[in-house]
Design a protein around this motif. Structure first.
Motif, short mmCIF file in Angstrom:
data_model
loop_
_atom_site.label_atom_id
_atom_site.label_comp_id
_atom_site.label_asym_id
_atom_site.label_seq_id
_atom_site.Cartn_x
_atom_site.Cartn_y
_atom_site.Cartn_z
N ARG A 15 83.20 37.79 77.86
CA ARG A 15 84.76 38.24 77.43
C ARG A 15 84.91 39.51 78.97
O ARG A 15 83.56 39.43 78.53
N CYS A 16 85.71 39.10 79.61
CA CYS A 16 85.79 40.21 80.58
C CYS A 16 86.77 41.07 79.97
O CYS A 16 86.82 41.86 79.03
N ALA A 17 85.34 42.76 80.50
CA ALA A 17 85.42 43.63 79.83
C ALA A 17 86.38 44.51 80.72
O ALA A 17 87.33 44.82 80.50
N MET A 47 81.64 41.61 78.78
CA MET A 47 80.53 41.46 77.16
C MET A 47 79.87 40.50 77.60
O MET A 47 80.44 39.30 77.37
N ARG A 49 77.81 39.19 73.57
CA ARG A 49 76.79 39.46 72.30
C ARG A 49 76.49 37.67 71.39
O ARG A 49 76.94 37.01 72.22
N ARG A 54 74.23 43.09 69.06
CA ARG A 54 75.34 44.55 69.32
C ARG A 54 75.65 44.00 71.25
O ARG A 54 75.11 43.39 71.52
N ILE A 55 76.80 44.18 71.45
CA ILE A 55 77.59 44.00 72.56
C ILE A 55 76.85 44.61 73.43
O ILE A 55 76.46 46.10 73.88
N SER A 56 76.70 43.45 75.21
CA SER A 56 75.81 44.92 75.77
C SER A 56 76.62 44.04 76.94
O SER A 56 77.80 43.33 76.74
N VAL A 57 76.88 45.13 77.74
CA VAL A 57 78.26 44.59 79.22
C VAL A 57 77.18 45.03 79.73
O VAL A 57 76.97 45.11 80.42
N GLU A 59 77.45 43.84 84.62
CA GLU A 59 78.66 43.53 85.86
C GLU A 59 77.76 42.42 86.51
O GLU A 59 76.44 41.98 86.72
N GLU A 71 91.38 41.29 81.25
CA GLU A 71 90.26 41.83 80.77
C GLU A 71 90.50 41.07 78.57
O GLU A 71 91.40 41.07 78.39
#
Length: 115
Positions: A15-17, A47, A49, A54-57, A59, A71
């Protein structure tokens, strides 16, 4: 720098953060980073998952501006590659992709007939 292809199918939902932003190569002059062909490099915070984790972000850099990304939107990342890097006592992993595109939800089928 070692490049490692990433199987995005194993990453779960992407997903776009943060929407695409032009990557700055010189903060003093605000010069934008370009690839060998002169295309502006953009970064998209994504993002990740995996099942129950847990979620990681991360780039992800991509040449050319990805269009239609908002977003929270689910994304398709094509040709994702990770690069291990080090500079002095600093090290990390950076990510690049061939393309980042939005995944448009398929509308639910409408019921035939009325009521």
């Amino acid at each position: 720098m070692q490049s490692i292809p990433v199987d995005t199918a194993r990453l779960g939902v992407l997903r776009c953060a943060i929407t695409p932003e032009a990557k700055i190569s010189n903060f003093e002059t605000q010069e934008v980073k370009k690839d060998r062909d002169g295309n502006t490099i953009y970064t998209v915070a994504v993002m990740v998952r995996q099942d129950g984790r847990r979620i990681s972000v991360i780039e992800i850099a991509v040449a050319g501006e990805p269009k239609g990304i908002e977003e929270g939107q689910i994304l398709k990342v094509t040709g994702l590659t990770a690069f291990a890097w080090s500079m002095g006592d600093r090290h990390g992993i950076s990510f690049r992709a061939d393309a980042i595109t939005p995944v448009h939800a398929t509308p639910a089928p409408t019921k035939a007939g009325g009521a």
